[in-house]
Design a protein around this motif. Structure first.
Motif, PDB file in Angstrom:
ATOM      1  N   VAL A   1     -76.758-105.637  20.591  1.00  0.00           N
ATOM      2  CA  VAL A   1     -75.634-105.437  21.493  1.00  0.00           C
ATOM      3  C   VAL A   1     -76.084-105.110  22.908  1.00  0.00           C
ATOM      4  O   VAL A   1     -75.339-105.256  23.855  1.00  0.00           O
ATOM      5  N   LYS A   2     -77.349-104.662  23.089  1.00  0.00           N
ATOM      6  CA  LYS A   2     -77.819-104.336  24.424  1.00  0.00           C
ATOM      7  C   LYS A   2     -77.961-105.596  25.273  1.00  0.00           C
ATOM      8  O   LYS A   2     -77.924-105.543  26.499  1.00  0.00           O
TER       9      LYS A   2
ATOM     10  N   GLU B   1     -72.055 -91.843  19.848  1.00  0.00           N
ATOM     11  CA  GLU B   1     -73.270 -92.538  20.251  1.00  0.00           C
ATOM     12  C   GLU B   1     -73.946 -93.134  19.018  1.00  0.00           C
ATOM     13  O   GLU B   1     -74.185 -92.440  18.026  1.00  0.00           O
TER      14      GLU B   1
ATOM     15  N   ASP C   1     -72.059-108.018  22.671  1.00  0.00           N
ATOM     16  CA  ASP C   1     -70.980-107.313  23.357  1.00  0.00           C
ATOM     17  C   ASP C   1     -70.516-108.197  24.501  1.00  0.00           C
ATOM     18  O   ASP C   1     -71.209-108.352  25.512  1.00  0.00           O
TER      19      ASP C   1
ATOM     20  N   ASP D   1     -62.415 -96.483  25.656  1.00  0.00           N
ATOM     21  CA  ASP D   1     -62.907 -97.770  25.161  1.00  0.00           C
ATOM     22  C   ASP D   1     -61.849 -98.447  24.293  1.00  0.00           C
ATOM     23  O   ASP D   1     -61.227 -97.808  23.435  1.00  0.00           O
TER      24      ASP D   1
ATOM     25  N   GLN E   1     -76.087-107.965  26.480  1.00  0.00           N
ATOM     26  CA  GLN E   1     -74.668-108.264  26.639  1.00  0.00           C
ATOM     27  C   GLN E   1     -74.468-109.665  27.193  1.00  0.00           C
ATOM     28  O   GLN E   1     -75.270-110.175  27.975  1.00  0.00           O
TER      29      GLN E   1
ATOM     30  N   PHE F   1     -67.046-106.845  20.239  1.00  0.00           N
ATOM     31  CA  PHE F   1     -68.315-106.909  19.518  1.00  0.00           C
ATOM     32  C   PHE F   1     -68.236-108.145  18.625  1.00  0.00           C
ATOM     33  O   PHE F   1     -67.355-108.237  17.762  1.00  0.00           O
TER      34      PHE F   1
ATOM     35  N   THR G   1     -76.971-100.681  18.891  1.00  0.00           N
ATOM     36  CA  THR G   1     -76.923 -99.523  19.777  1.00  0.00           C
ATOM     37  C   THR G   1     -75.721 -99.628  20.715  1.00  0.00           C
ATOM     38  O   THR G   1     -75.491-100.694  21.311  1.00  0.00           O
ATOM     39  N   TYR G   2     -74.948 -98.557  20.804  1.00  0.00           N
ATOM     40  CA  TYR G   2     -73.813 -98.534  21.733  1.00  0.00           C
ATOM     41  C   TYR G   2     -73.335 -97.093  21.922  1.00  0.00           C
ATOM     42  O   TYR G   2     -73.385 -96.277  20.978  1.00  0.00           O
ATOM     43  N   THR G   3     -72.882 -96.768  23.129  1.00  0.00           N
ATOM     44  CA  THR G   3     -72.302 -95.460  23.423  1.00  0.00           C
ATOM     45  C   THR G   3     -70.836 -95.650  23.798  1.00  0.00           C
ATOM     46  O   THR G   3     -70.518 -96.335  24.783  1.00  0.00           O
TER      47      THR G   3
END
Length: 630
Positions: free
Chosen positions: A541-542, A313, A511, A338, A544, A501, A331-333
Motif C-alpha cells: 500500500v505504500k 496504525e 491505495d 478517513d 500508492q 484499498f 502498512t497504513y496509518t
C-alpha cells in the motif's frame, strides 16, 4: 407479446396485508425492476409471479411456450451434487449433450463418449460448454467439482445465478441478483443482461444496476404497485410528481372528511333520516384517509464517542491461509476522518483484513496499534444470531434502554426503533416475522446504538431498501469518525469514499486516491496485461497509485494517440496468423472426434480443444488491445 399476467393478487401474513387486488403484466423485451421499502412484499410478489408460492387470491398465468428461470434468495440444492452437476440441471438439448459428455468423461465410457461427442458436434454444444465455464468463472466459481453442500450462502447464490444464466430462459426472474457478487462480477452481469434479448423481472436495490439495465420500474407502496416506463432516473423524477399529487389529494380528502364528520355528528342517528349513499361515501373516505401512511424518515442522529489524535496504525501486516497469501507487509496509518473503500474479488481477503483490524483474527506477522479512544462499530456480512422467538423491542433493550443523541438529548428504545422505521406494532413482532431487509436494519441499529467512532461496514447495502440507503449515506457523509467500507453497491461507494484499498492478489494492496469509478476508469486505461489476475501492479500500500484518471482512448504523454512500436506491429500481425491456425486446428480435431477412436485418444483430443479455446481467447484479448492503437 404478453409473457406473464397477474390479476387481482392478494397476500396476507397473519393480520398484515401485503397487497390486495394487485394486477400486473410483463411483455416480451421488458426489463422490469420491483423496488420498495423493506417488508413491503417485493420478495413475496416475486415468488408468486415465479410460481414458487401461491397467492391467497388472484391468478398468475404464463405464456405456455416460454421458459422461465428463477433465482430465489435462498436457493435449494441437493447438497450431494457438484457445482457442475447443479448448473447442468436444466432442460435443453444442448444441456443434455453436455451432461452426457461430462458423464462419459468422468466414467471413462468409451462408447458413450463417442456418441456424446457426436451429439456435441451436431448441436454445436462445444461452444456452449465453453460458455458455461466462462459464466461460472465470471461469477467467481472456479472449482466446478466442489460439493454444493460445502459452499457458503454467498457461493450457493452465485451457483444458482450461474444456473439461471446458463439455461438462457425467455423470462429471467431474479431476487437481489447482485448480493454476494464482487464488483467485477456485477459489471459482468450488468453487461450480460444489457446484451441479452430476453425478458427480465427482478428485485434489486443497486441504483447503478437499475439505471443501466431496466427499462421499467414498478414500485411497491402501501400494498399498491405503481409502474413507470423508463429507467431508475426517470422513475425518481416521476415518483416525486406522483407523491406531490398524492399529498395534494390527501389534503383535499382530509378537508372533505372533516366536513363530512361534522355532518355525521350533527345529524340524527336514525338510519332513515340520512342519505345512505352519503354515509357509504363517508365510510369510504374514512378508510381512504386513514389508510394513507407516512413512511417517515430514518433518523440516524446518534451520538459518537470522542476520538483522540491516535486512531489506528498498521505496520507490515501479513496473513496467509496455507499457500494462499492474503496480505503481504500491509502498512497504513488511519487519520480522522478517513473514508476508505475496500475492493477486490471474492476470496482476496477483505473480510480477513477487517477481522484483524477489529481484533477478531490474529495476523501472522506485523503490528496493529489502536488508539485508546477508538470504539469500533463492526457491521458484518453475517446476520446477527438473534432468538427467533424474541421481540424486536427486547432485542434493543438488551443493549440499552436509553440512548443519547448527538445534541445531548436522550431517547428510549421505543423512540429509537420508531426513528428506524419500526412502528409500534412492528416493535412487538417476533424477530422471526421480520423480512430480510428489516433484520439488516435492526442489525444496523444495534451497531450504531453503541456510539462507535470507527465504523467498519462489510456489505451494509445488502437487503436494505433505497430509502434506508439514502439516509445511511447522508449519515456517513456527516460522520466525524473513520469509515472503512466493503460494498458491491457502486453508487454507495462513489458517494462516500475518498480513496480505495484495492486487493490485487498475492497479498498486494494498492491505495488509489479517488472513489471506485475513478479507480475503474484509471484501471481500464492501463494495458490489459497489467490488470490480469495474479499480476499486481504494486508491492504494497505504500506504493500508492498516482496515475490520474485518464480518457479511455490510449494516448502518450503529449495527449496524442500512442503509436505501436515496430515490435508491437509484428506481434499484431503474428497474432492474426496464430488465431487463424488455432481455429484451423480446432476444426481438424472436431473432424477427428467425429470419426471415433480409442478412449484415451478421444479424451486427449477433447482436452486439446479446451486448451485451444483458452489460447484463442488470450490471443484475441491481446489482438484487441493492440488494435486500439492501429
Amino acid at each position: 407479446m404478453n409473457y406473464l399476467s397477474a390479476e387481482n393478487l392478494s397476500k396476507t401474513y397473519g393480520d398484515r396485508t401485503l397487497f390486495k387486488n394487485l394486477t400486473f403484466g410483463i411483455n416480451r423485451g421488458d426489463k422490469v425492476a420491483i423496488v420498495g421499502a423493506n417488508g413491503s412484499g417485493k420478495t413475496t410478489l416475486l415468488s408468486i409471479l415465479a410460481g414458487a408460492m401461491p397467492p391467497d387470491a388472484g391468478l398468475v398465468s404464463h405464456r405456455k411456450d416460454i421458459s422461465i428461470g428463477y433465482l430465489d434468495q435462498q436457493p435449494d440444492f441437493n447438497d450431494a451434487l457438484t457445482v457442475m452437476e447443479v448448473v447442468l440441471a436444466g432442460e435443453s438439448a444442448q444441456l443434455d449433450a453436455v451432461r452426457a459428455y461430462e458423464h462419459a468423461l468422468a466414467h471413462e465410457d468409451n462408447k458413450g463418449l463417442e456418441q456424446a461427442m457426436a451429439d456435441m458436434e451436431k448441436l454445436e454444444a462445444w461452444d456452449y460448454e465453453a460458455q458455461i465455464r466462462q459464466i461460472l468463472g465470471e461469477l467467481g466459481i472456479q472449482d466446478f467439482e466442489q460439493i454444493v453442500g460445502s459452499l457458503s450462502g454467498g457461493q450457493r447464490k452465485r451457483v444458482a445465478l450461474a444456473r439461471v444464466l446458463i439455461q438462457n430462459p425467455d423470462l429471467i426472474i431474479l431476487d437481489e441478483p447482485t448480493n454476494h457478487l464482487d464488483l467485477e462480477a456485477i459489471e459482468y452481469l450488468e453487461n450480460y443482461l444489457n446484451t441479452n434479448n430476453g425478458t427480465l423481472l427482478m428485485v434489486s436495490h443497486d441504483r447503478y444496476f437499475l439505471d443501466r439495465v431496466c427499462n421499467q420500474i414498478a414500485e411497491m407502496d402501501n400494498g399498491q404497485l405503481y409502474t413507470y416506463k423508463g429507467n431508475y432516473a426517470y422513475f425518481l423524477e416521476k415518483k416525486d410528481e406522483r407523491e406531490a399529487a398524492a399529498a395534494s389529494e390527501l389534503t383535499k380528502d382530509r378537508n372533505t372528511f372533516r366536513r363530512e364528520l361534522e355532518w355525521m355528528r350533527r345529524q340524527p342517528k336514525a338510519r332513515g333520516t340520512k342519505a345512505q349513499y352519503r354515509i357509504d361515501a363517508f365510510e369510504d373516505l374514512k378508510e381512504k384517509t386513514s389508510g394513507k401512511k407516512n413512511d417517515g424518515d430514518l433518523d440516524l442522529n446518534l451520538r459518537m464517542a470522542r476520538l483522540g489524535s491516535k486512531i489506528l496504525e498498521v505496520e507490515n501486516l501479513s496473513k496467509r491461509f496455507g499457500e494462499k497469501v492474503l496480505l503481504d507487509h500491509f502498512t497504513y496509518t488511519f487519520k480522522r476522518p478517513d473514508r476508505v473503500g475496500l475492493i477486490g474479488k471474492n476470496g482476496m481477503g477483505k473480510t480477513t483484513l477487517m477481522n484483524m483490524l477489529t481484533g477478531q483474527l490474529r495476523p501472522d506477522s506485523g503490528k496493529i496499534s489502536t488508539g485508546g479512544t477508538v470504539k469500533f462499530g463492526y457491521y458484518t456480512q453475517t446476520e446477527l444470531d438473534l432468538p427467533e422467538n424474541q421481540r424486536v423491542i427486547d432485542v434493543v433493550q438488551d443493549v440499552a434502554e436509553v440512548m443519547k443523541l448527538a445534541n445531548g438529548d436522550t431517547i428510549t428504545a421505543t423512540q429509537l426503533l420508531s426513528r428506524f422505521l419500526f412502528d409500534r406494532s412492528k416493535q412487538y413482532d417476533f424477530v422471526a416475522k421480520l423480512s430480510g431487509g428489516e433484520k439488516r436494519r435492526l442489525q444496523l441499529l444495534l451497531v450504531l446504538v453503541q456510539n462507535p467512532n470507527f465504523l467498519i461496514l462489510d456489505e451494509p447495502t445488502n437487503d436494505l431498501d433505497i430509502t434506508t440507503l439514502n439516509v445511511l449515506e447522508d449519515f456517513l457523509i456527516n460522520f466525524p469518525g473513520c469509515v472503512l467500507i466493503v460494498t458491491h453497491d457502486r453508487y454507495f461507494m462513489d458517494r462516500l469514499v475518498e480513496h480505495v484499498f484495492v486487493m490485487e492478489g498475492e497479498g498486494k494492496v494498492r491505495d488509489y486516491p479517488g472513489n471506485y469509478t475513478d479507480y475503474r476508469e484509471w484501471r481500464d486505461s492501463q494495458p490489459k496485461a497489467n490488470a490480469r489476475p495474479g499480476k499486481p501492479a504494486t508491492a504494497d500500500v505504500k506504493s500508492q497509485a498516482t496515475a490520474p484518471v485518464v480518457s479511455s482512448v490510449p494516448t502518450n504523454q503529449n495527449g496524442a494517440k500512442r503509436k505501436l512500436s515496430f515490435k508491437e506491429i509484428r506481434e499484431y500481425e503474428t497474432l492474426e496468423k496464430d488465431i487463424e491456425s488455432l481455429e484451423q486446428r480446432k476444426t481438424e480435431i472436431v473432424s477427428l472426434l467425429n470419426t471415433g477412436g480409442h478412449h484415451e485418444q478421444l479424451i486427449a483430443w477433447s482436452r486439446e480443444i479446451e486448451q485451444i479455446d483458452q489460447t484463442i481467447a488470450e490471443k484475441s484479448d491481446r489482438w484487441l488491445e493492440l488494435a486500439e492503437y492501429i
